[in-house]
Design a protein around this motif. Structure first.
Motif, PDB file in Angstrom:
ATOM      1  N   TYR A 251      45.658  -3.239  88.978  1.00  0.00           N
ATOM      2  CA  TYR A 251      46.647  -2.514  88.199  1.00  0.00           C
ATOM      3  C   TYR A 251      47.986  -3.235  88.254  1.00  0.00           C
ATOM      4  O   TYR A 251      48.385  -3.770  89.295  1.00  0.00           O
ATOM      5  N   VAL A 252      48.665  -3.255  87.129  1.00  0.00           N
ATOM      6  CA  VAL A 252      50.063  -3.702  87.073  1.00  0.00           C
ATOM      7  C   VAL A 252      50.888  -2.472  86.750  1.00  0.00           C
ATOM      8  O   VAL A 252      50.729  -1.876  85.679  1.00  0.00           O
ATOM      9  N   LEU A 253      51.738  -2.060  87.677  1.00  0.00           N
ATOM     10  CA  LEU A 253      52.499  -0.827  87.533  1.00  0.00           C
ATOM     11  C   LEU A 253      53.981  -1.124  87.371  1.00  0.00           C
ATOM     12  O   LEU A 253      54.493  -2.124  87.887  1.00  0.00           O
ATOM     13  N   ASP A 254      54.654  -0.246  86.659  1.00  0.00           N
ATOM     14  CA  ASP A 254      56.096  -0.394  86.450  1.00  0.00           C
ATOM     15  C   ASP A 254      56.868   0.106  87.665  1.00  0.00           C
ATOM     16  O   ASP A 254      56.531   1.136  88.240  1.00  0.00           O
ATOM     17  N   HIS A 255      57.907  -0.621  88.014  1.00  0.00           N
ATOM     18  CA  HIS A 255      58.818  -0.160  89.051  1.00  0.00           C
ATOM     19  C   HIS A 255      60.162   0.243  88.447  1.00  0.00           C
ATOM     20  O   HIS A 255      61.002   0.824  89.121  1.00  0.00           O
ATOM     21  N   GLU A 256      60.337  -0.082  87.167  1.00  0.00           N
ATOM     22  CA  GLU A 256      61.553   0.328  86.473  1.00  0.00           C
ATOM     23  C   GLU A 256      61.370   1.733  85.908  1.00  0.00           C
ATOM     24  O   GLU A 256      60.312   2.335  85.998  1.00  0.00           O
ATOM     25  N   ASP A 257      62.437   2.256  85.316  1.00  0.00           N
ATOM     26  CA  ASP A 257      62.430   3.619  84.778  1.00  0.00           C
ATOM     27  C   ASP A 257      61.770   3.613  83.403  1.00  0.00           C
ATOM     28  O   ASP A 257      62.444   3.632  82.377  1.00  0.00           O
ATOM     29  N   THR A 258      60.434   3.571  83.383  1.00  0.00           N
ATOM     30  CA  THR A 258      59.679   3.483  82.137  1.00  0.00           C
ATOM     31  C   THR A 258      58.734   4.667  82.005  1.00  0.00           C
ATOM     32  O   THR A 258      58.712   5.563  82.848  1.00  0.00           O
ATOM     33  N   ASP A 259      57.930   4.657  80.935  1.00  0.00           N
ATOM     34  CA  ASP A 259      57.040   5.784  80.657  1.00  0.00           C
ATOM     35  C   ASP A 259      56.058   6.053  81.792  1.00  0.00           C
ATOM     36  O   ASP A 259      55.911   7.192  82.248  1.00  0.00           O
ATOM     37  N   HIS A 260      55.376   5.026  82.282  1.00  0.00           N
ATOM     38  CA  HIS A 260      54.356   5.226  83.306  1.00  0.00           C
ATOM     39  C   HIS A 260      54.957   5.752  84.607  1.00  0.00           C
ATOM     40  O   HIS A 260      54.422   6.689  85.225  1.00  0.00           O
ATOM     41  N   LYS A 261      56.056   5.167  85.043  1.00  0.00           N
ATOM     42  CA  LYS A 261      56.682   5.588  86.305  1.00  0.00           C
ATOM     43  C   LYS A 261      57.153   7.040  86.212  1.00  0.00           C
ATOM     44  O   LYS A 261      56.933   7.838  87.134  1.00  0.00           O
ATOM     45  N   SER A 262      57.771   7.401  85.103  1.00  0.00           N
ATOM     46  CA  SER A 262      58.257   8.779  84.934  1.00  0.00           C
ATOM     47  C   SER A 262      57.105   9.769  84.857  1.00  0.00           C
ATOM     48  O   SER A 262      57.190  10.887  85.368  1.00  0.00           O
ATOM     49  N   LEU A 263      56.004   9.364  84.218  1.00  0.00           N
ATOM     50  CA  LEU A 263      54.823  10.229  84.140  1.00  0.00           C
ATOM     51  C   LEU A 263      54.280  10.501  85.530  1.00  0.00           C
ATOM     52  O   LEU A 263      53.948  11.643  85.869  1.00  0.00           O
ATOM     53  N   GLN A 264      54.188   9.458  86.344  1.00  0.00           N
ATOM     54  CA  GLN A 264      53.668   9.640  87.700  1.00  0.00           C
ATOM     55  C   GLN A 264      54.607  10.476  88.563  1.00  0.00           C
ATOM     56  O   GLN A 264      54.172  11.095  89.546  1.00  0.00           O
ATOM     57  N   GLU A 265      55.867  10.531  88.198  1.00  0.00           N
ATOM     58  CA  GLU A 265      56.828  11.369  88.920  1.00  0.00           C
ATOM     59  C   GLU A 265      56.754  12.827  88.490  1.00  0.00           C
ATOM     60  O   GLU A 265      57.424  13.680  89.056  1.00  0.00           O
ATOM     61  N   GLY A 266      55.951  13.111  87.461  1.00  0.00           N
ATOM     62  CA  GLY A 266      55.733  14.491  87.063  1.00  0.00           C
ATOM     63  C   GLY A 266      56.451  14.941  85.813  1.00  0.00           C
ATOM     64  O   GLY A 266      56.445  16.131  85.486  1.00  0.00           O
TER      65      GLY A 266
END
Length: 303
Positions: A251-266
C-alpha cells in the motif's frame, strides 16, 4: 393533475442494479419524498472498469421494479448508463443531478482513475450535468449491509444542498463531487473538504490454475469476497494458456491532508474533481524549461 416540481435525480453505480449500496441509496432518497428518482445502472457488476464505454455494438435496457422509481438495468458500463440516462432516449427529461453509488469500498487517491462509480458521475459532468459519486469504506469483518443505509442517510444533506445550489444556478460547472463515507458511518466526524491524494494499492500478478482460484478484486482495489460470475467456464481455458490473477503487494498511503487520510480519520470526505487531474506545479516548471531546450535541437530531417 398538479405538476410534480420535485428535482429529478438519476442514480447509477458500478456494482450493479441489485447491489445493496444502490438499493440503500435509492430507498433513502425515495423515503424523503423530496425527489423524483430515476435509476439506470448496470445489469451486473462492472467494478473497476474506469470510464470505458460501449462503442461497437448496441446495449440493452430492461425495465425493473424498484419502489418509487422508474428503473432500468443496462448491459453497458457505468459511463454508458449515465450517458443513456441523461440522453432523453430512455427517460423523457434530463435529470437535475446524477448520483453514482453507493460503492462497496472507498474510492480515494489514484483509485479514482480505476473507479466505475466515479466514472458514472464524471460522465454526467462531461454532459454538463451536476454529479456526485458516493463510496462507503467497506471493511470485511466489520461492515454489514445496514451500513449502506447509514452512509446514504449521511449523504442526503449534501445531495439536498447541491440541489439548492443547482436551483439557484450557483453550483460550479467546472467540477463534480466525490464523496467517501468512513467505515464507522454512524459515528462519523462530519463533512470535510479534501483534495485527491496519491494513495494506491500496489498490485502484482500471480499465476493460477483456474479462473476461480483467486478472489475477484473490488473497485477499491482491495480483496473482498464476491461470488464467481455464473457464466464463468473454466473448461474453456486451453491447456496452452497461462492464467494470472491480481494480488495485493502493498500500500502507498497519504501522509498529507488528503481524501484517504481524512477518511481514515473518520470524516465524510468531499472532494471536488474535474475531468482530469492537472500535473503538479513542479512538473509544469520542469517541462517548461525542458521544452525550451528541445526546440533548440535540430529537427530529425536535418540529421
Amino acid at each position: 393533475m398538479e405538476e410534480d416540481k420535485r428535482a429529478t435525480i438519476l442514480v447509477t453505480n458500478d456494482d450493479g442494479i441489485d447491489a445493496p449500496g444502490l438499493r440503500a441509496l435509492v430507498h433513502s432518497l425515495v423515503a424523503t419524498n423530496l425527489f423524483k428518482i430515476q435509476v439506470c445502472a448496470p445489469d451486473s457488476e462492472k467494478s473497476a472498469v474506469s470510464h470505458s464505454i460501449t462503442w461497437l455494438h448496441p446495449i440493452a435496457a430492461k425495465q425493473v421494479h424498484i419502489d418509487g422509481t422508474t428503473a432500468f438495468a443496462v448491459s453497458g458500463t457505468p459511463a454508458d448508463c449515465t450517458s443513456l440516462g441523461v440522453s432523453k432516449a430512455l427517460f423523457p427529461t434530463v435529470p437535475d443531478l446524477v448520483v453514482s453509488g453507493i460503492n462497496k469500498g472507498s474510492n480515494c487517491g489514484y483509485h479514482i482513475v480505476y473507479s466505475g462509480t466515479v466514472a458514472g458521475a464524471r460522465e454526467a459532468f462531461f454532459n454538463g450535468i451536476p454529479a456526485i459519486s458516493v463510496s462507503y469504506d467497506w471493511v470485511k469483518g466489520k461492515s454489514n449491509v445496514h451500513d449502506f443505509t447509514l452512509a446514504a442517510q449521511a449523504c442526503i444533506p449534501i445531495i439536498s444542498a447541491v440541489l439548492v445550489e443547482i436551483k439557484n444556478q450557483s453550483f460550479p460547472q467546472r467540477c463534480f463531487l466525490n464523496i467517501d463515507v468512513p467505515n464507522n458511518a454512524a459515528n462519523h466526524k462530519g463533512y470535510k473538504l479534501t483534495k485527491q491524494g496519491n494513495s494506491i494499492v500496489r498490485m502484482g500478478w500471480k499465476q493460477v490454475t483456474s479462473e476461480t482460484e483467486e478472489r475477484k478484486m473490488s473497485s477499491d482495489m482491495t480483496n473482498i469476497d464476491t461470488e464467481t460470475p455464473k457464466d464463468t467456464c473454466t473448461s474453456s481455458v486451453s491447456s496452452e494458456q497461462l492464467l494470472f490473477a491480481r494480488e495485493v503487494r502493498g500500500y502507498v498511503l497519504d501522509h498529507e491532508d488528503t481524501d484517504h487520510k481524512s477518511l481514515q480519520e473518520g470524516y465524510i470526505t468531499v472532494t471536488p474533481l474535474a475531468a482530469l487531474s492537472p500535473a503538479e506545479v513542479d512538473c509544469q516548471a520542469y517541462f517548461r524549461e525542458w521544452l525550451q531546450s528541445v526546440t533548440e535541437l535540430p529537427s530529425s530531417s536535418a540529421l
